[in-house]
Structure formats: C-alpha cells, structure tokens
Design a protein around this motif. Sequence first.
Motif, mmCIF file in Angstrom:
data_model
loop_
_atom_site.group_PDB
_atom_site.id
_atom_site.type_symbol
_atom_site.label_atom_id
_atom_site.label_comp_id
_atom_site.label_asym_id
_atom_site.label_seq_id
_atom_site.Cartn_x
_atom_site.Cartn_y
_atom_site.Cartn_z
ATOM 1 N N VAL A 37 0.835 -1.205 0.000
ATOM 2 C CA VAL A 37 0.000 0.000 0.000
ATOM 3 C C VAL A 37 0.870 1.255 0.000
ATOM 4 C CG1 VAL A 37 -1.808 1.213 1.277
ATOM 5 C CG2 VAL A 37 -1.751 -1.252 1.317
ATOM 6 N N LEU A 38 0.374 2.296 -0.650
ATOM 7 C CA LEU A 38 1.053 3.590 -0.606
ATOM 8 C C LEU A 38 1.038 4.143 0.815
ATOM 9 C CD1 LEU A 38 -0.369 5.265 -3.825
ATOM 10 C CD2 LEU A 38 2.025 4.644 -3.406
ATOM 11 N N LEU A 39 2.154 4.720 1.215
ATOM 12 C CA LEU A 39 2.277 5.309 2.543
ATOM 13 C C LEU A 39 1.166 6.327 2.804
ATOM 14 C CD1 LEU A 39 3.959 5.718 5.147
ATOM 15 C CD2 LEU A 39 5.320 7.375 3.877
ATOM 16 N N GLY A 40 0.880 7.171 1.821
ATOM 17 C CA GLY A 40 -0.169 8.181 1.977
ATOM 18 C C GLY A 40 -1.542 7.566 2.186
ATOM 19 N N ASP A 41 -1.798 6.437 1.531
ATOM 20 C CA ASP A 41 -3.091 5.762 1.702
ATOM 21 C C ASP A 41 -3.237 5.190 3.105
ATOM 22 O OD1 ASP A 41 -3.671 6.433 -0.895
ATOM 23 O OD2 ASP A 41 -3.330 4.417 -1.704
ATOM 24 N N VAL A 42 -2.140 4.656 3.641
ATOM 25 C CA VAL A 42 -2.182 4.142 5.019
ATOM 26 C C VAL A 42 -2.451 5.303 5.973
ATOM 27 C CG1 VAL A 42 -0.909 2.959 6.861
ATOM 28 C CG2 VAL A 42 -0.598 2.256 4.488
ATOM 29 N N GLY A 43 -1.741 6.410 5.777
ATOM 30 C CA GLY A 43 -1.941 7.578 6.627
ATOM 31 C C GLY A 43 -3.365 8.093 6.563
ATOM 32 N N ALA A 44 -3.934 8.142 5.366
ATOM 33 C CA ALA A 44 -5.315 8.613 5.214
ATOM 34 C C ALA A 44 -6.284 7.672 5.919
ATOM 35 C CB ALA A 44 -5.669 8.736 3.734
ATOM 36 N N ALA A 45 -6.071 6.378 5.784
ATOM 37 C CA ALA A 45 -6.960 5.401 6.413
ATOM 38 C C ALA A 45 -6.907 5.490 7.932
ATOM 39 C CB ALA A 45 -6.596 3.991 5.966
ATOM 40 N N LEU A 46 -5.747 5.840 8.465
ATOM 41 C CA LEU A 46 -5.574 5.897 9.917
ATOM 42 C C LEU A 46 -5.742 7.305 10.479
ATOM 43 C CD1 LEU A 46 -2.521 3.487 10.283
ATOM 44 C CD2 LEU A 46 -4.961 2.960 10.531
ATOM 45 N N GLY A 47 -5.950 8.283 9.612
ATOM 46 C CA GLY A 47 -6.107 9.658 10.071
ATOM 47 C C GLY A 47 -4.818 10.254 10.607
ATOM 48 N N ALA A 48 -3.686 9.835 10.051
ATOM 49 C CA ALA A 48 -2.380 10.305 10.516
ATOM 50 C C ALA A 48 -1.867 11.421 9.614
ATOM 51 C CB ALA A 48 -1.387 9.144 10.523
ATOM 52 N N SER A 49 -1.088 12.311 10.171
ATOM 53 C CA SER A 49 -0.476 13.377 9.379
ATOM 54 C C SER A 49 0.631 12.778 8.509
ATOM 55 C CB SER A 49 0.111 14.449 10.291
ATOM 56 O OG SER A 49 1.251 13.937 10.966
ATOM 57 N N PRO A 50 0.928 13.407 7.381
ATOM 58 C CA PRO A 50 2.010 12.891 6.527
ATOM 59 C C PRO A 50 3.354 12.780 7.261
ATOM 60 C CG PRO A 50 0.694 14.456 5.293
ATOM 61 C CD PRO A 50 0.214 14.509 6.733
ATOM 62 N N SER A 51 3.695 13.793 8.054
ATOM 63 C CA SER A 51 4.985 13.738 8.762
ATOM 64 C C SER A 51 4.984 12.657 9.837
ATOM 65 C CB SER A 51 5.328 15.101 9.362
ATOM 66 O OG SER A 51 4.355 15.482 10.317
ATOM 67 N N GLY A 52 3.879 12.534 10.547
ATOM 68 C CA GLY A 52 3.788 11.488 11.568
ATOM 69 C C GLY A 52 3.845 10.104 10.945
ATOM 70 N N MET A 53 3.158 9.937 9.821
ATOM 71 C CA MET A 53 3.137 8.650 9.130
ATOM 72 C C MET A 53 4.518 8.307 8.599
ATOM 73 S SD MET A 53 0.989 6.320 8.610
ATOM 74 C CE MET A 53 1.915 4.881 8.197
ATOM 75 N N SER A 54 5.224 9.300 8.077
ATOM 76 C CA SER A 54 6.567 9.076 7.548
ATOM 77 C C SER A 54 7.519 8.596 8.639
ATOM 78 C CB SER A 54 7.090 10.359 6.914
ATOM 79 O OG SER A 54 8.380 10.173 6.420
#
Length: 137
Positions: A46-63
């Motif tokens: 899965v794309l990192l951004g898609d995981v972040g969106a699904a979990l409601g995480a910020s891009p920097s936090g997800m990274s």
Amino acid sequence: MAHRLVFDLMTAERSVRRWIDARCGDSGIGAAGAGVLFHLAAHGDVLLGDVGAALGASPSGMSGLASRLEKGGFVVKTPDPRDARAVRLTLTERGRRAVAAAREVVTELNAELAGGFTDAELDVVARWLGRTTQRLT
C-alpha cells in the motif's frame, strides 16, 4: 446530567493506547504501529499516503512511523513504480508475526472493554462511535 463526551472519549483513547503499548511495547510496534500493520495485513502492498489517510495520521507522523517500522524490520519501504516520489509499504515476515501477536492483544482488550455490558449496550456504543467518526471526517 451533562455528559463530558469529548473529555471522556479523549481520556479513554489515551488509556487504550497505553494499554496496547504496554502489551505490544516489547515488540517495538506500539498502538500506532499495530494500526499500520493491521492495515497492511488487510490491504497488502500500500502507498504510505493511503495508510496515513486510512488511519487519520499526518504525513509527517506517518513518515516517521513508517521509518521506525522499517528500522524494526516490520515493513519494507519501496518507491512506487508509477510515481518515484511516492513510497509503498510491504509487510515483512517479522511484520506478519507482529500482526498475529497484536491481534491477540486487541482481542483481549475488546473482551476487557465489553465486560459487564450487554450486546444491546455495546451496539449503542459502536453506533455512537461510528456516527461520531462519520460526522467529523
């Protein structure tokens, strides 16, 4: 009686995270990491951004979380073949084992939280939480 729903919800969320972290902490994933691993287990590569969106995480936090999970050997990060700027996450074998262990922890927590409530009461709680999420996203 006036309910303090926001305060109670935030307090409960912190308690749930601490409970999961205490039981998954030795593995190095914690509550946030478990969420990422659960998503990858259900959706594959899965794309990192898609995981972040699904979990409601910020891009920097997800990274940062993805980097910690990669450093721990739970995921592999690779460039997306269609967009070199995008990053894909894939579970490793260690990540799959961590998912299985985290599922046991979450199953135990669900049983603990449900204790003393009827199915009808839990249905109301689940409906309220779901509706809260729908209204605020």
